[in-house]
Design a protein around this motif. Sequence first.
Motif: not given
Length: 161
Positions: A49-53, A84-97, A142-152
């Motif tokens: 499954d895709i895990r929530d970040p 639908t993010p779990t909260i309105q100010h979810c900072s992980m919305a872009t990571v989920i996308g 975004a996908m060139e950022n190694p930290n973000l790529r690792q999180l994805v």
Amino acid sequence: MTLGLINANPVVHAKKERVARTEDPHADDAVDPLEIYDILFFLLFNLLDIRDPEHPYSLEQLSVLSEESITVDDKLGRILITFTPTIQHCSMATVIGLCLRVKLKHCFPPHYKVDIKVSPGSHADEESVNKQLNDKERVAAAMENPNLRQLVDECLYSNEL
């Protein structure tokens, strides 16, 4: 990853029980929402499954994504995913996308136009998130950022569920 949670107590739902398809999903070239949903939640070979970040739950368990939130127009070669993010100010919305986009990129031919959006009214910065998720240059950067790529990659390929 559990320090400083934005949504410390998300509502967790049971996973939807799946019934194995009896017909060959590739018998014709048409793509349906269930096929995309299956790919997103059961990576064809590994059943991951895709895990929530932020949490050790799948996007399905948190009701971030459902089969009903996937629209396919096979004639036009378009796929629309609304989450639908779990909260309105979810900072992980872009990571989920990004996770959704990367998963689809690996599973579908490039002629499909994929739009990924947050559900209307579900995020405080809806317009900005939607713009980021559907801008090819921003996604590539975004996908060139190694930290973000690792999180994805952790969200896509983790077996912590």
